[in-house]
Design an enzyme around this catalytic site. Structure first.
Site, PDB file in Angstrom:
ATOM      1  N   PRO A 174       0.817  -1.216   0.000  1.00 32.10           N
ATOM      2  CA  PRO A 174       0.000   0.000   0.000  1.00 32.10           C
ATOM      3  C   PRO A 174       0.853   1.270   0.000  1.00 32.10           C
ATOM      4  O   PRO A 174       2.082   1.205   0.002  1.00 32.10           O
ATOM      5  CB  PRO A 174      -0.753  -0.122   1.324  1.00 32.10           C
ATOM      6  CG  PRO A 174       0.255  -0.746   2.236  1.00 32.10           C
ATOM      7  CD  PRO A 174       1.111  -1.647   1.387  1.00 32.10           C
ATOM      8  N   TRP A 175       0.169   2.418   0.053  1.00 27.51           N
ATOM      9  CA  TRP A 175       0.887   3.691  -0.045  1.00 27.51           C
ATOM     10  C   TRP A 175       1.174   4.331   1.309  1.00 27.51           C
ATOM     11  O   TRP A 175       1.871   5.339   1.366  1.00 27.51           O
ATOM     12  CB  TRP A 175       0.089   4.699  -0.903  1.00 27.51           C
ATOM     13  CG  TRP A 175      -1.374   4.814  -0.534  1.00 27.51           C
ATOM     14  CD1 TRP A 175      -2.423   4.269  -1.212  1.00 27.51           C
ATOM     15  CD2 TRP A 175      -1.937   5.486   0.588  1.00 27.51           C
ATOM     16  NE1 TRP A 175      -3.611   4.556  -0.582  1.00 27.51           N
ATOM     17  CE2 TRP A 175      -3.336   5.306   0.542  1.00 27.51           C
ATOM     18  CE3 TRP A 175      -1.401   6.228   1.654  1.00 27.51           C
ATOM     19  CZ2 TRP A 175      -4.213   5.831   1.499  1.00 27.51           C
ATOM     20  CZ3 TRP A 175      -2.274   6.747   2.616  1.00 27.51           C
ATOM     21  CH2 TRP A 175      -3.653   6.544   2.525  1.00 27.51           C
ATOM     22  N   LYS A 199       4.750  -5.705  -6.275  1.00 31.27           N
ATOM     23  CA  LYS A 199       4.120  -4.546  -6.906  1.00 31.27           C
ATOM     24  C   LYS A 199       3.846  -3.496  -5.834  1.00 31.27           C
ATOM     25  O   LYS A 199       2.999  -3.688  -4.960  1.00 31.27           O
ATOM     26  CB  LYS A 199       2.767  -4.936  -7.538  1.00 31.27           C
ATOM     27  CG  LYS A 199       2.194  -3.783  -8.368  1.00 31.27           C
ATOM     28  CD  LYS A 199       0.687  -3.855  -8.535  1.00 31.27           C
ATOM     29  CE  LYS A 199      -0.082  -3.140  -7.463  1.00 31.27           C
ATOM     30  NZ  LYS A 199       0.129  -1.682  -7.387  1.00 31.27           N
ATOM     31  N   PRO A 200       4.552  -2.360  -5.894  1.00 30.90           N
ATOM     32  CA  PRO A 200       4.255  -1.300  -4.920  1.00 30.90           C
ATOM     33  C   PRO A 200       2.968  -0.578  -5.305  1.00 30.90           C
ATOM     34  O   PRO A 200       2.486  -0.728  -6.435  1.00 30.90           O
ATOM     35  CB  PRO A 200       5.456  -0.365  -5.047  1.00 30.90           C
ATOM     36  CG  PRO A 200       6.003  -0.596  -6.420  1.00 30.90           C
ATOM     37  CD  PRO A 200       5.638  -1.991  -6.832  1.00 30.90           C
ATOM     38  N   SER A 201       2.449   0.225  -4.399  1.00 29.82           N
ATOM     39  CA  SER A 201       1.287   1.055  -4.732  1.00 29.82           C
ATOM     40  C   SER A 201       1.631   1.935  -5.924  1.00 29.82           C
ATOM     41  O   SER A 201       2.737   2.477  -6.015  1.00 29.82           O
ATOM     42  CB  SER A 201       0.915   1.931  -3.539  1.00 29.82           C
ATOM     43  OG  SER A 201       0.071   2.976  -3.979  1.00 29.82           O
ATOM     44  N   GLU A 202       0.678   2.098  -6.813  1.00 28.13           N
ATOM     45  CA  GLU A 202       0.913   2.928  -8.012  1.00 28.13           C
ATOM     46  C   GLU A 202       1.180   4.375  -7.618  1.00 28.13           C
ATOM     47  O   GLU A 202       1.763   5.143  -8.398  1.00 28.13           O
ATOM     48  CB  GLU A 202      -0.280   2.844  -8.978  1.00 28.13           C
ATOM     49  CG  GLU A 202      -1.644   3.144  -8.396  1.00 28.13           C
ATOM     50  CD  GLU A 202      -2.296   1.917  -7.752  1.00 28.13           C
ATOM     51  OE1 GLU A 202      -1.568   1.066  -7.185  1.00 28.13           O
ATOM     52  OE2 GLU A 202      -3.530   1.814  -7.795  1.00 28.13           O
ATOM     53  N   SER A 252      -6.479  -2.591   1.319  1.00 28.04           N
ATOM     54  CA  SER A 252      -7.860  -2.486   1.787  1.00 28.04           C
ATOM     55  C   SER A 252      -8.573  -3.835   1.687  1.00 28.04           C
ATOM     56  O   SER A 252      -8.105  -4.752   1.006  1.00 28.04           O
ATOM     57  CB  SER A 252      -8.598  -1.455   0.942  1.00 28.04           C
ATOM     58  OG  SER A 252      -8.613  -1.893  -0.397  1.00 28.04           O
ATOM     59  N   GLU A 273      -3.087  -8.607   4.917  1.00 27.81           N
ATOM     60  CA  GLU A 273      -3.051  -7.629   6.014  1.00 27.81           C
ATOM     61  C   GLU A 273      -3.940  -6.482   5.571  1.00 27.81           C
ATOM     62  O   GLU A 273      -3.523  -5.670   4.739  1.00 27.81           O
ATOM     63  CB  GLU A 273      -1.622  -7.113   6.229  1.00 27.81           C
ATOM     64  CG  GLU A 273      -0.669  -8.115   6.821  1.00 27.81           C
ATOM     65  CD  GLU A 273      -0.925  -8.382   8.289  1.00 27.81           C
ATOM     66  OE1 GLU A 273      -1.719  -7.642   8.913  1.00 27.81           O
ATOM     67  OE2 GLU A 273      -0.330  -9.328   8.801  1.00 27.81           O
ATOM     68  N   CYS A 307      -3.317   1.653   9.646  1.00 25.20           N
ATOM     69  CA  CYS A 307      -4.349   0.610   9.826  1.00 25.20           C
ATOM     70  C   CYS A 307      -4.621   0.324  11.297  1.00 25.20           C
ATOM     71  O   CYS A 307      -5.713  -0.117  11.643  1.00 25.20           O
ATOM     72  CB  CYS A 307      -3.939  -0.646   9.091  1.00 25.20           C
ATOM     73  SG  CYS A 307      -2.251  -1.108   9.447  1.00 25.20           S
ATOM     74  N   GLU A 405     -13.585   2.641   7.837  1.00 25.40           N
ATOM     75  CA  GLU A 405     -12.219   3.148   7.953  1.00 25.40           C
ATOM     76  C   GLU A 405     -12.143   4.520   7.273  1.00 25.40           C
ATOM     77  O   GLU A 405     -12.358   4.623   6.065  1.00 25.40           O
ATOM     78  CB  GLU A 405     -11.293   2.143   7.244  1.00 25.40           C
ATOM     79  CG  GLU A 405      -9.854   2.293   7.596  1.00 25.40           C
ATOM     80  CD  GLU A 405      -8.978   1.233   6.920  1.00 25.40           C
ATOM     81  OE1 GLU A 405      -9.309   0.773   5.817  1.00 25.40           O
ATOM     82  OE2 GLU A 405      -7.940   0.891   7.512  1.00 25.40           O
TER      83      GLU A 405
HETATM   84  P1  NAD Z   1      -5.488  -0.441  -1.623  1.00 25.41           P
HETATM   85  O1  NAD Z   1      -6.184  -1.704  -1.311  1.00 25.41           O
HETATM   86  O2  NAD Z   1      -6.171   0.571  -2.423  1.00 25.41           O
HETATM   87  O3  NAD Z   1      -4.136  -0.739  -2.385  1.00 25.41           O
HETATM   88  C1  NAD Z   1      -3.176  -1.630  -1.827  1.00 25.41           C
HETATM   89  C2  NAD Z   1      -2.465  -2.301  -2.961  1.00 25.41           C
HETATM   90  O4  NAD Z   1      -3.391  -3.203  -3.588  1.00 25.41           O
HETATM   91  C3  NAD Z   1      -1.990  -1.338  -4.048  1.00 25.41           C
HETATM   92  O5  NAD Z   1      -0.715  -1.725  -4.493  1.00 25.41           O
HETATM   93  C4  NAD Z   1      -3.036  -1.534  -5.130  1.00 25.41           C
HETATM   94  O6  NAD Z   1      -2.552  -1.253  -6.426  1.00 25.41           O
HETATM   95  C5  NAD Z   1      -3.349  -3.006  -4.978  1.00 25.41           C
HETATM   96  N1  NAD Z   1      -4.620  -3.427  -5.552  1.00 25.41           N
HETATM   97  C6  NAD Z   1      -5.748  -2.720  -5.710  1.00 25.41           C
HETATM   98  N2  NAD Z   1      -6.689  -3.460  -6.336  1.00 25.41           N
HETATM   99  C7  NAD Z   1      -6.124  -4.671  -6.585  1.00 25.41           C
HETATM  100  C8  NAD Z   1      -6.568  -5.860  -7.227  1.00 25.41           C
HETATM  101  N3  NAD Z   1      -7.784  -5.941  -7.760  1.00 25.41           N
HETATM  102  N4  NAD Z   1      -5.733  -6.914  -7.283  1.00 25.41           N
HETATM  103  C9  NAD Z   1      -4.492  -6.839  -6.752  1.00 25.41           C
HETATM  104  N5  NAD Z   1      -4.001  -5.741  -6.170  1.00 25.41           N
HETATM  105  C10 NAD Z   1      -4.812  -4.664  -6.073  1.00 25.41           C
HETATM  106  O7  NAD Z   1      -4.973   0.105  -0.240  1.00 25.41           O
HETATM  107  P2  NAD Z   1      -4.217   1.480   0.000  1.00 25.41           P
HETATM  108  O8  NAD Z   1      -5.252   2.527  -0.160  1.00 25.41           O
HETATM  109  O9  NAD Z   1      -2.967   1.516  -0.778  1.00 25.41           O
HETATM  110  O10 NAD Z   1      -3.804   1.321   1.514  1.00 25.41           O
HETATM  111  C11 NAD Z   1      -4.665   1.588   2.535  1.00 25.41           C
HETATM  112  C12 NAD Z   1      -5.296   0.328   3.056  1.00 25.41           C
HETATM  113  O11 NAD Z   1      -4.278  -0.580   3.465  1.00 25.41           O
HETATM  114  C13 NAD Z   1      -6.132   0.584   4.275  1.00 25.41           C
HETATM  115  O12 NAD Z   1      -7.318  -0.154   4.218  1.00 25.41           O
HETATM  116  C14 NAD Z   1      -5.241   0.105   5.404  1.00 25.41           C
HETATM  117  O13 NAD Z   1      -5.916  -0.230   6.573  1.00 25.41           O
HETATM  118  C15 NAD Z   1      -4.557  -1.048   4.782  1.00 25.41           C
HETATM  119  N6  NAD Z   1      -3.313  -1.360   5.485  1.00 25.41           N
HETATM  120  C16 NAD Z   1      -3.272  -2.455   6.297  1.00 25.41           C
HETATM  121  C17 NAD Z   1      -2.119  -2.759   7.008  1.00 25.41           C
HETATM  122  C18 NAD Z   1      -2.041  -3.967   7.901  1.00 25.41           C
HETATM  123  O14 NAD Z   1      -0.959  -4.259   8.372  1.00 25.41           O
HETATM  124  N7  NAD Z   1      -3.119  -4.659   8.154  1.00 25.41           N
HETATM  125  C19 NAD Z   1      -1.006  -1.935   6.888  1.00 25.41           C
HETATM  126  C20 NAD Z   1      -1.077  -0.821   6.053  1.00 25.41           C
HETATM  127  C21 NAD Z   1      -2.237  -0.556   5.360  1.00 25.41           C
END
Ligand code: NAD
Length: 503
Positions: A174-175, A199-202, A252, A273, A307, A405
């Site tokens: 995630p980012w 794959k890092p967050s875009e 998420s 996670e 989170c 959230e």
């Molecule tokens: P996000 O789910 O939007 O994105 C996370 C990653 O998933 C990104 O790299 C994104 O490109 C990828 N992704 C999105 N759709 C996908 C798909 N269909 N298939 C595969 N990959 C996909 O989350 P975010 O907005 O980057 O981060 C915030 C979220 O992360 C919050 O919900 C937060 O609670 C959670 N988070 C959890 C923890 C933990 O340890 N539990 C830690 C940090 C963040």
């Protein structure tokens, strides 16, 4: 409980522009990192990386395709046998070398992270220190694994447990803590003898690409690969790829669902996670000042884009007014600003325009539902995606701001009358990542810890983490374990080998 509205007290402290965080020469090479080198993506699309403080473009990064993923997986497959056979001592030495390399570049990495995310330097520095320690811990843990004792459990048969790598692990990050969340995956996955395609967050690929550049000479080619791009393209291909043995995602709940669905066809292991909505239960006998002081950090660290943030206070009605006053006094002192505006800046912007709009919508909806902003409650003057540190009070039970959230600098305060009610309401969200309870009664503390449905429960504390201890959610927060020896277990498979020794 009614608290007088204080409105937005915060202003954004701006940098002078005279000392930028870094020059453009510090940016990582563009392209994907595959088989030990950077290469251009196979598609023509790029993603614009934006500075959330100024809304200025930092650079363009490749948007990967399924073909890029396939090339990276092929490299990881090629490398997996040799890497899986290296002795733990050798892997440990390499992880220590990675930690050393990160430590040598800690200041640059913190600045790059702050540039890409807008987070204050104190937060970015903490992220990098945590990343380094992840590698150090896993370097040690890789050499000290434990499992059931070998022995005779069936007559004349000696049982031995062998812990093996899984193979190729796909990772999606995630980012909110770009390098730290990557390190939480990379360190145990490599320690357990697997190869990686990440794959890092875009929105925040820069420190992960920089990491690849920094450690390129320390790892055999193909052991660690990075493909940048969108979740539904690159992440989805990793989830579905028949030669990826496990997919690990931090993100998420919706992305977790997508990844688990994608993984179902090939029955690959899934490590998730996901989000959180941590309750903070404050009993009447609690040290209210300590709780308020702790939430100043635990509710607002990383602008609440955390989170495990203590974002949902349930406070006993008899002390609610006093606690809210103390919390508002604490939160009012938070320094909001750009990372270039001083080492004492504590709160930065949100990550993107889309997320900023989401958080502001949440605030509007909360007010429409009857909540009052005792502090903050809206956007701060632009440019950038700054939202005022906010305390919402008079929050009606069951409204969206208490269940969903928000992922911004927002803490809601609800009240309760009985212990039973407090526990029931604390658990009444789909998430189960983290929770805390505040009481000076040790028996009550132990009892409540066992009844709170969360993977981490703090008593008289919140958001203190240790690399030796697992971080893992219950319910919709997922089912993977990050950190600790449990993560090594998650990224390994156990084989039972039985020797017939009858003579
Ligand atoms: P996000 O789910 O939007 O994105 C996370 C990653 O998933 C990104 O790299 C994104 O490109 C990828 N992704 C999105 N759709 C996908 C798909 N269909 N298939 C595969 N990959 C996909 O989350 P975010 O907005 O980057 O981060 C915030 C979220 O992360 C919050 O919900 C937060 O609670 C959670 N988070 C959890 C923890 C933990 O340890 N539990 C830690 C940090 C963040």
């Amino acid at each position: 409980m009614t608290t007088t509205a204080v409105t937005n007290s915060a202003t954004v402290r701006r940098g002078t522009g005279e000392s930028p965080l870094l020059g453009a020469e510090a940016l990582p090479p563009s392209g994907h990192f595959i088989n030990g080198e950077f290469r251009a993506g196979l598609g023509a699309e790029t993603q614009t990386i934006v500075d959330p403080c100024t809304e200025a473009t930092i650079c363009e990064v490749s948007q990967g395709t399924a073909d890029d993923v396939d090339a990276a997986v092929a490299a990881a497959l090629e490398a997996k046998t040799a890497w899986g056979r290296t002795l733990p001592k050798k892997r440990s030495e390499i992880l220590h070398a990675i930690a050393d390399r990160l430590a040598e570049n800690a200041d640059m990495l913190a600045r790059l992270e702050a540039w890409n995310t807008g987070k204050p330097l104190m937060v970015a520095e903490d992220d990098i220190a945590g990343s380094i320690d992840s590698f150090r811990f896993m370097a040690g843990a890789a050499r000290a694994t434990t499992s059931l004792a070998a022995g005779e459990y069936a007559e004349d048969h000696l049982s031995v447990i062998v812990r093996e790598p899984l193979g190729v692990v796909g990772v999606v990050t995630p980012w909110n803590y770009p390098l730290l969340m990557a390190a939480w995956k990379i360190a145990p996955i490599l320690a357990a003898g697997n190869t990686i395609v990440l794959k890092p967050s875009e929105q925040t690929p820069l420190t992960t690409l920089k990491f690849a550049e920094l450690v390129a000479d320390l790892l055999p080619a193909g052991v660690f690969n990075v493909v940048t791009g969108l979740g539904p393209v690159v992440g989805a291909r990793l989830s579905e790829h028949p030669q990826v043995d496990m997919i690990a995602l931090t993100g998420s709940v919706n992305s977790g669902r997508a990844v688990a669905r994608g993984a179902a066809e090939t029955i690959k292991r899934v490590h998730l996670e996901l989000g959180g909505k941590a309750p903070v239960v404050i009993f009447a006998d609690a040290d209210l000042s300590a709780a308020a002081e702790s939430l100043r950090a635990a509710g607002y660290w990383n602008s609440g884009q955390e989170c495990g943030a203590g974002c949902r206070v349930l406070v006993h009605e008899s002390v609610a007014e006093r606690f809210t006053q103390l919390l508002v006094e604490q939160v009012r002192t938070l320094v909001v600003g750009e990372p270039t505006a001083g080492a004492d800046v504590e709160i930065g912007p949100l990550i993107s325009k889309a997320h900023y709009d989401r958080v502001l919508n949440h605030l509007e909806r909360a007010k429409a539902d009857g909540a009052k902003a005792a502090l903050g409650g809206g956007a701060l003057e632009g440019p950038g995606y700054f939202v005022a540190p906010t305390v919402l009070t008079d929050v009606p039970e069951g409204t969206a701001c208490t269940l969903e959230e928000i992922f911004g600098p927002v803490v809601t305060v609800e009240t309760f009358s009985t212990e039973e009610e407090a526990i029931t309401r604390a658990n009444a969200v789909p998430y189960g990542l983290a929770a805390s309870a505040w009481t000076l009664n040790p028996q009550l503390g132990h009892d409540v810890a066992s009844r709170l449905d969360a993977g981490t429960v703090w008593i008289n504390s919140h958001l203190v983490l240790a690399n030796e201890m697992p971080w893992a959610g219950f319910k919709s927060s997922g089912y993977g374990r990050d950190l600790s020896a449990y993560a090594l277990d998650d990224y390994s498979r156990t084989k039972h080998v039985m020797h017939n020794k009858a003579r």
